[in-house]
Enzyme design. Structure first.
Site, PDB file in Angstrom:
ATOM      1  CD  GLU A   1      35.851  26.503  44.119  1.00 51.33           C
ATOM      2  OE1 GLU A   1      35.492  25.262  43.597  1.00 51.33           O
ATOM      3  OE2 GLU A   1      35.431  27.379  43.378  1.00 51.33           O
TER       4      GLU A   1
ATOM      5  CB  CYS B   1      41.737  30.645  43.360  1.00 52.53           C
ATOM      6  SG  CYS B   1      41.336  32.181  43.295  1.00 52.53           S
TER       7      CYS B   1
ATOM      8  CG  HIS C   1      36.605  30.830  43.235  1.00 56.09           C
ATOM      9  ND1 HIS C   1      36.892  29.511  42.664  1.00 56.09           N
ATOM     10  CD2 HIS C   1      37.681  31.756  42.721  1.00 56.09           C
ATOM     11  CE1 HIS C   1      38.266  29.575  42.313  1.00 56.09           C
ATOM     12  NE2 HIS C   1      38.649  30.824  42.303  1.00 56.09           N
TER      13      HIS C   1
HETATM   14  N1  PCA Z   1      41.267  34.468  41.432  1.00 55.59           N
HETATM   15  C1  PCA Z   1      42.416  33.620  40.718  1.00 55.59           C
HETATM   16  C2  PCA Z   1      43.671  33.804  41.433  1.00 55.59           C
HETATM   17  C3  PCA Z   1      43.465  34.989  42.261  1.00 55.59           C
HETATM   18  C4  PCA Z   1      41.877  35.351  41.824  1.00 55.59           C
HETATM   19  O1  PCA Z   1      41.122  36.114  42.585  1.00 55.59           O
HETATM   20  C5  PCA Z   1      41.915  31.908  40.611  1.00 55.59           C
HETATM   21  O2  PCA Z   1      40.794  31.751  40.473  1.00 55.59           O
HETATM   22  O3  PCA Z   1      42.934  31.170  40.708  1.00 55.59           O
END
Ligand code: PCA
Length: 215
Positions: free
Chosen positions: A78, A141, A165
């Site tokens: 990100e 996240c 991610h």
């Molecule tokens: N994904 C979520 C929160 C925890 C996770 O593994 C997100 O993308 O915000």
């Protein structure tokens, strides 16, 4: 150098979270760097306390938080975390956030301090599907990445921080739409290893001077 890598517990209707499934299986050493793994709850606020504890106690040189982005086809470092919490799904503490700031009066956004383009290249060179992302969303996240970078800034720590991610695991797509993307677990693990290698290879060793000792 020491790298802290975090993953999340499962949330929503899922019984696994690919981030922790992959992070927990990483080797303890990659390219000469010590890899420390920490499980985080999907809770907007508690994450800040837990990250602060780890930053103060473990003094890592870099922190790479990892979370699930269900529906994405690639592993995505990100670029940015924004000062906004807004989601229709409550967190695991029951907080339903509707357009709240992550930190009242905090900066609008923070950019990742990890070598995100190098991480994408390293994944692609290993044959792993990786791509940049310019939005970590507005759920836990994003707030985790924001808290991490905000803590590092406020505590003036010589730490590089950022977020990656990862897609669903193949088994999580059972019962979902036929077009739902996923990756097998070994592929996600290899992708995260490539990201960590890119982080290690861009380490300047500058933390040695700041802390007065070698990590
Ligand atoms: N994904 C979520 C929160 C925890 C996770 O593994 C997100 O993308 O915000």
């Amino acid at each position: 150098m020491k790298i802290l890598v975090t993953g999340f517990t499962p949330f929503g209707n899922d019984t696994v979270n690919p981030s922790w499934e992959a992070v927990s299986r990483l080797p303890d050493e990659i390219d000469g760097a010590t890899v420390q793994k920490v499980l985080l709850p999907v809770e907007y606020r508690r994450v800040r306390t837990l990250l602060e504890e780890r930053l103060r106690n473990d003094m890592p040189d870099a922190v790479m938080c990892v979370g699930q982005a269900g529906g994405r086809a690639m592993i995505t470092p990100e670029k940015v975390a924004i000062n906004c919490m807004d989601a229709s799904l409550p967190d695991q503490a029951g907080l339903l956030a509707s357009d709240l700031p992550v930190r009242e009066d905090g900066p609008t956004a923070y950019f990742s301090a990890l070598p995100i383009k190098g991480m994408v290249s390293a994944m692609q060179q290993s044959g792993i599907p990786g791509a940049l992302s310019y939005s970590a969303g507005t759920y836990v996240c994003n707030s985790t990445m924001y808290h991490l970078l905000d803590l590092i800034a406020q505590l003036q720590l010589p730490v590089r921080g950022g977020f990656v991610h990862v897609p669903f695991l193949c088994e999580q797509t059972v019962g979902r739409a036929p077009s739902t993307a996923s990756l097998p677990l070994p592929c996600i693990i290899e992708g995260l290893k490539a990201c960590i290698t890119a982080i290690v290879q861009t380490d300047t060793g500058s933390n040695t001077d700041v802390h007065g000792y070698t990590h």
